[in-house]
Design a protein around this motif. Structure first.
Motif, short mmCIF file in Angstrom:
data_model
loop_
_atom_site.label_atom_id
_atom_site.label_comp_id
_atom_site.label_asym_id
_atom_site.label_seq_id
_atom_site.Cartn_x
_atom_site.Cartn_y
_atom_site.Cartn_z
N ARG A 199 0.86 -1.13 -0.05
CA ARG A 199 -0.06 0.03 0.17
C ARG A 199 0.67 1.57 -0.15
O ARG A 199 0.62 2.31 -0.72
N ASN B 28 0.17 0.83 -6.63
CA ASN B 28 -0.36 2.11 -5.98
C ASN B 28 0.39 3.53 -6.30
O ASN B 28 -0.25 4.43 -6.46
N ALA C 77 -4.53 5.09 -3.42
CA ALA C 77 -3.91 3.95 -2.90
C ALA C 77 -4.79 3.26 -2.39
O ALA C 77 -5.78 3.34 -1.96
N THR C 78 -4.77 1.99 -2.64
CA THR C 78 -5.66 0.87 -2.42
C THR C 78 -4.69 -0.37 -1.56
O THR C 78 -3.70 -0.69 -1.90
#
Length: 334
Positions: A157, A163, A173-174
Motif C-alpha cells: 500500500r 499504488n 492508494a488501495t
C-alpha cells in the motif's frame, strides 16, 4: 527273448527320472529371468523411493488422522473417526473449501485460457518469435517464494509500484493485500505464471496438421471458425491434461497465500479471508494450533475429494475430448 523299443523320431526320449526339457525352452526361460532381474535392478531405486517417500508417509498420515497427536506432548490417544467428524462439522473447513473451489475454477480456467492465447501468439510466423516465447515462459521458472515476495512488494500500500502508478495517474492508494482485493492479487499471481501452460499448448498447436486447417479455409471457414472446429478438437486431449494437473496443483496452493498476506507466515491469525484457502486452513491447524491429527484428517478428505473429481472428469471426458484413432481401433472401441 528280450523285446526292445525304438523311440519315434521327433519325440523326446523319456527316462525313469522324468521328461527332459528342450534346450530352446530352457534358453528362453533363462533369458526371461535375466530380463526380469535387469528390470527390477534398474527400477529398484524408484520402487524403494516410492515405498519410503510415498507409501510409508501416506500410511503414517492415515494413522495420524485417527489420533490427537500434536508433535509436542508425549500424551496422545486414539480417537478413531472423531477428527473426520469434527472436520465435516466445522464451518471454517467448509468456508475454506468453498473458497478454494471458486479459486481453483477461476485460476485453472484463467491459466489455461491465457496459456492458450499466448501459445497462439507465439506460434505465429513473426520476427522475434523466439524472444516472445522466452519472455512468456520466463515467469514460470521463477521460484514461487521469490515471485510471491515480488508481488507483495508490487502491491504494497505504501511503497508498491501499483499504488504509485495509480496515484500518479490521479487515482488513490488501495490496500491490495487485505480483503476484498487479496483474492484478486492471488489470481493475478497465478495468471502471471501461465508460461508452463503456454509451452504445453504451443507443442499441441504445432502438432495440428496444416492440411486440416487449409481444408477448412478452402471451405470458407474464417480464422475463429477454423480454430474452434478444427484446432480445439485436435488439442482437446492436451487441454484435458491441463485441467487435471491444473486442479491438482492449484488446490494445493498455500505458500503464495501465506506470503501475500499482510502478516506473513509468522502471523497466521492475520491471514485475510480471501487468502484463507483449504491448504492454508490445514497449515494453520497443523503448525499454528499444533493439531497434527486433525490436519491429517483434513488432508485425507481433500485426497478423497480429488479422487472423486478426477473420476467424474474422466467419466465425462468422452463428450469433449477427441482422440485421433485409426479405423481398426475405432471399430474395436465400438
Amino acid at each position: 527273448m528280450a523285446l526292445t523299443t525304438r523311440p519315434r523320431p521327433g519325440r523326446a526320449v523319456s527316462t525313469s527320472t522324468g521328461s527332459s526339457t528342450p534346450p530352446a525352452r530352457t534358453a528362453r526361460s533363462r533369458q526371461q529371468r535375466h530380463r526380469a532381474r535387469t528390470f527390477y535392478a534398474f527400477t529398484a531405486p524408484w520402487i524403494l523411493g516410492f515405498a519410503l517417500l510415498t507409501v510409508v508417509p501416506l500410511g503414517y498420515a492415515l494413522w495420524l488422522s485417527s489420533t490427537n497427536y500434536d508433535a509436542l506432548s508425549p500424551h496422545w490417544s486414539y480417537v478413531g473417526a472423531d477428527n473426520y467428524t469434527a472436520a465435516l462439522s466445522d464451518g471454517r473447513t467448509w468456508s475454506s473449501l468453498l473458497r478454494t473451489l471458486v479459486f481453483v475454477a477461476v485460476a485453472v480456467a484463467g491459466t489455461i485460457t491465457v496459456g492458450l492465447a499466448l501459445a497462439v501468439l507465439a506460434n505465429q510466423r513473426i520476427r522475434g518469435r523466439a524472444l516472445l516465447r522466452t519472455l512468456f515462459y520466463l515467469p514460470a521458472v521463477v521460484p514461487p517464494v521469490a515471485a510471491a515476495l515480488t508481488f507483495r512488494l508490487l502491491f504494497d500500500r505504501d511503497a508498491g509500484a501499483v499504488n504509485a502508478a495509480a496515484v500518479a495517474t490521479g487515482g488513490t492508494a488501495t490496500t491490495w493485500l487485505t480483503d476484498p482485493y487479496a483474492f484478486v492479487v492471488l489470481i493475478l499471481f497465478l495468471l502471471w505464471g501461465s508460461g508452463s501452460n503456454m509451452v504445453i499448448s504451443l507443442a499441441a498447436l504445432q502438432g495440428v496438421p496444416s492440411e486440416l486447417t487449409d481444408a477448412a479455409r478452402v471451405d470458407g471457414a474464417g480464422s475463429w471458425q477454423s480454430f474452434r472446429a478444427v484446432t480445439l478438437p485436435i488439442i482437446s486431449p492436451v487441454l484435458f491434461f491441463q485441467v487435471i494437473t491444473g486442479v491438482i496443483f492449484t488446490v494445493q496452493t498455500f505458500v503464495p497465500a501465506l506470503l501475500l498476506s499482510a502478516g506473513g507466515p509468522r502471523q497466521l491469525t492475520t491471514v485475510p479471508d480471501g487468502l484463507n484457502l483449504f491448504m492454508v486452513h490445514v497449515y494453520v491447524e497443523a503448525f499454528g494450533l499444533g493439531r497434527l491429527g486433525y490436519a491429517s484428517a483434513l488432508l485425507w478428505l481433500l485426497f478423497v475429494l480429488l479422487v472423486v473429481f478426477t473420476s467424474v472428469v474422466f467419466k465425462v471426458s468422452n463428450r469433449w475430448v477427441h482422440y485421433a484413432v485409426g479405423p481398426e481401433e475405432k471399430g474395436r472401441r465400438k
